[in-house]
Design an enzyme around this catalytic site. Structure first.
Site, short mmCIF file in Angstrom:
data_model
loop_
_atom_site.label_atom_id
_atom_site.label_comp_id
_atom_site.label_asym_id
_atom_site.label_seq_id
_atom_site.Cartn_x
_atom_site.Cartn_y
_atom_site.Cartn_z
N PHE A 166 8.04 -3.62 -3.79
CA PHE A 166 8.62 -3.18 -2.52
C PHE A 166 8.95 -1.69 -2.64
CE2 PHE A 166 9.94 -7.56 -3.45
CZ PHE A 166 9.39 -8.25 -2.38
N ASP A 213 13.05 -4.69 -5.32
CA ASP A 213 13.96 -4.20 -4.27
C ASP A 213 13.49 -4.71 -2.91
OD1 ASP A 213 15.96 -2.81 -2.99
OD2 ASP A 213 14.90 -0.88 -3.01
N CYS A 243 19.95 -6.51 -0.66
CA CYS A 243 20.65 -5.74 0.37
C CYS A 243 21.20 -6.67 1.45
CB CYS A 243 19.73 -4.68 0.98
SG CYS A 243 18.26 -5.35 1.78
N ASP A 282 3.51 -2.41 -2.22
CA ASP A 282 4.18 -2.56 -0.93
C ASP A 282 3.17 -3.09 0.07
OD1 ASP A 282 7.05 -1.29 0.23
OD2 ASP A 282 5.54 -1.72 1.77
N SER A 283 3.65 -3.84 1.07
CA SER A 283 2.73 -4.41 2.07
C SER A 283 2.38 -3.42 3.17
CB SER A 283 3.35 -5.67 2.69
OG SER A 283 4.56 -5.34 3.35
N ARG A 313 18.30 4.57 -8.53
CA ARG A 313 16.98 5.02 -9.00
C ARG A 313 17.11 5.82 -10.29
NH1 ARG A 313 16.22 6.78 -3.00
NH2 ARG A 313 15.14 4.99 -2.12
#
Length: 394
Positions: free
Chosen positions: A226, A298, A338, A248-249, A210
């Site tokens: 995300f 991300d 990831c 974001d969801s 970050r």
């Protein structure tokens, strides 16, 4: 002690300190070990290799712990391992960072155990039957070492199902964390929901990434996809971003993000928080002709296993193609995976394909990895799950 005998030719990885013995490598068992039992592992010539935790329900039938035959896997052994892992990380704590990973499973020779420190609270996850049986010892040792206000367990992982374990969530010591625990990372204040948030509450594995990405944010128009609770968003604002759109969801993620922006005193009129499916929103931005100077992608784990890698590669390619199409010339893309099954060279190739489909010429200018509190053990390369690329559109 109960024994495991390996098939001929199936002992090489165990001798080389790899912590996993798969069920197909086992020739026979002695004295009927039960799930969670400590066993001694021998090769086909009856030579001792290591001690480990047995579980007949799991594809990873033995998780190896100790290669010294003179050691005994008892309470003191567990306490010493926990203390060693924690003490190696204490130097990383300071007034600008009070949150980190204390224990990283196999990387710290403690298979099936994750422990994260969030200010005065600790969140743990246990995903191996043998570790489950000594959970109380582990919790007590963490209390003795760090004196937290509370320890909360978030063992609701899919991997527990493979170990024959039910979910296990709840207070294990002290106070139940409040709805939001305030932490500090990179000098930025966050509210973390340990009880209901994703994973153990926060993604501290992106701490350094970050800060690195934010170096490119000054006076720039930023899109953080995300975004979860806003790690990249807040670091970008701290470095002087002109504006940030965060997507974001999750409704909880967006609520937490808005609180974090306000808590740090960043200008609300420069921030747009959008609850939406990211791929859908990227399509909409493209149709509207929007452009950005810095985009962060991300996403969650697209490839949980090698069998899903081909499908995941297509998903990564499509996501990054959409992101690249929204970048101005000279713009920067910080893109991550990831997925442990996705190695960095494969990821580079996927991004190259995405750029080709987007009609963009790109340069790789930095390669991201996981931070010091998420070490990669040399004998267990599978622990290297987080990778990323900083990409410039030429």
């Amino acid at each position: 002690m109960k024994k495991i005998i390996l098939n001929k030719g199936k002992d090489k990885a165990a001798w080389q300190l790899h912590p996993w013995v798969f069920s197909g490598a086992i020739k026979s068992t002695v004295d009927h070990p039960k799930n969670g039992d400590i066993v001694a592992v021998f090769n086909n010539e009856d030579e001792f290799i290591a001690y480990g935790m047995y579980n007949a329900k799991s594809r990873v039938a033995v998780r190896l712990l100790e290669w010294d035959p003179s050691k005994e896997i008892n309470e003191q052994w567990w306490r010493a391992r926990v203390a060693k892992a924690v003490n190696k990380r204490l130097a990383l704590l300071n007034e600008e960072n009070d949150t980190l990973r204390l224990i990283f499973a196999e990387a710290d020779f403690l298979p099936g155990l994750i422990a994260d420190k969030y200010a005065d609270y600790i969140s743990i996850q246990v995903h191996a039957a043998g570790t489950e049986s000594v959970k109380d010892i582990i919790v007590d040792e963490l209390v003795q070492l760090l004196h937290p206000k509370g320890i909360y367990e978030r063992s609701d992982l899919k991997s527990r199902e493979y170990e024959g374990l039910p979910d296990s969530n709840g207070k294990r010591y002290g106070e139940v964390p409040p709805e939001f625990v305030e932490i500090v990372e990179n000098g930025i204040h966050y509210q973390v929901n340990i009880v209901e948030g994703q994973k153990s509450g926060f993604y501290c594995d992106q701490r350094e990434n970050r800060a690195i990405t934010a170096r490119y944010a000054k006076d720039k128009k930023v899109l953080d996809c995300f975004c979860y609770s806003g790690g990249f968003t807040l670091n970008a604002f701290r470095q002087g971003a002109q504006s940030v759109t965060s997507v974001d969801s999750s409704a909880l993620a967006i609520e937490t993000l808005k609180n974090n922006v306000q808590k740090n005193g960043f200008a609300a009129d420069k921030h747009s928080a959008v609850q939406s499916d990211v791929n859908k929103y990227l399509r909409e931005l493209g149709e509207q002709g929007e452009k950005f100077d810095l985009i962060v992608l991300d996403p969650p784990k697209y490839a949980p296993s090698r069998s899903t890698l081909e499908k995941a590669s297509r998903a990564y390619k499509d996501l990054n193609r959409r992101g690249l199409l929204l970048l101005n010339s000279g713009g920067i893309l910080a893109t991550f995976s990831c997925s442990g099954a996705m190695d960095i060279e494969t990821f580079k190739q996927v991004i190259a394909w995405a750029a080709l489909d987007a009609g963009k010429e790109i340069q790789y200018i930095y390669q991201f990895c996981q931070p010091e509190d998420h070490p990669v053990r040399a004998s267990f390369p599978e622990g290297e799950y987080l990778k990323g690329l900083l990409v410039r559109v030429v």
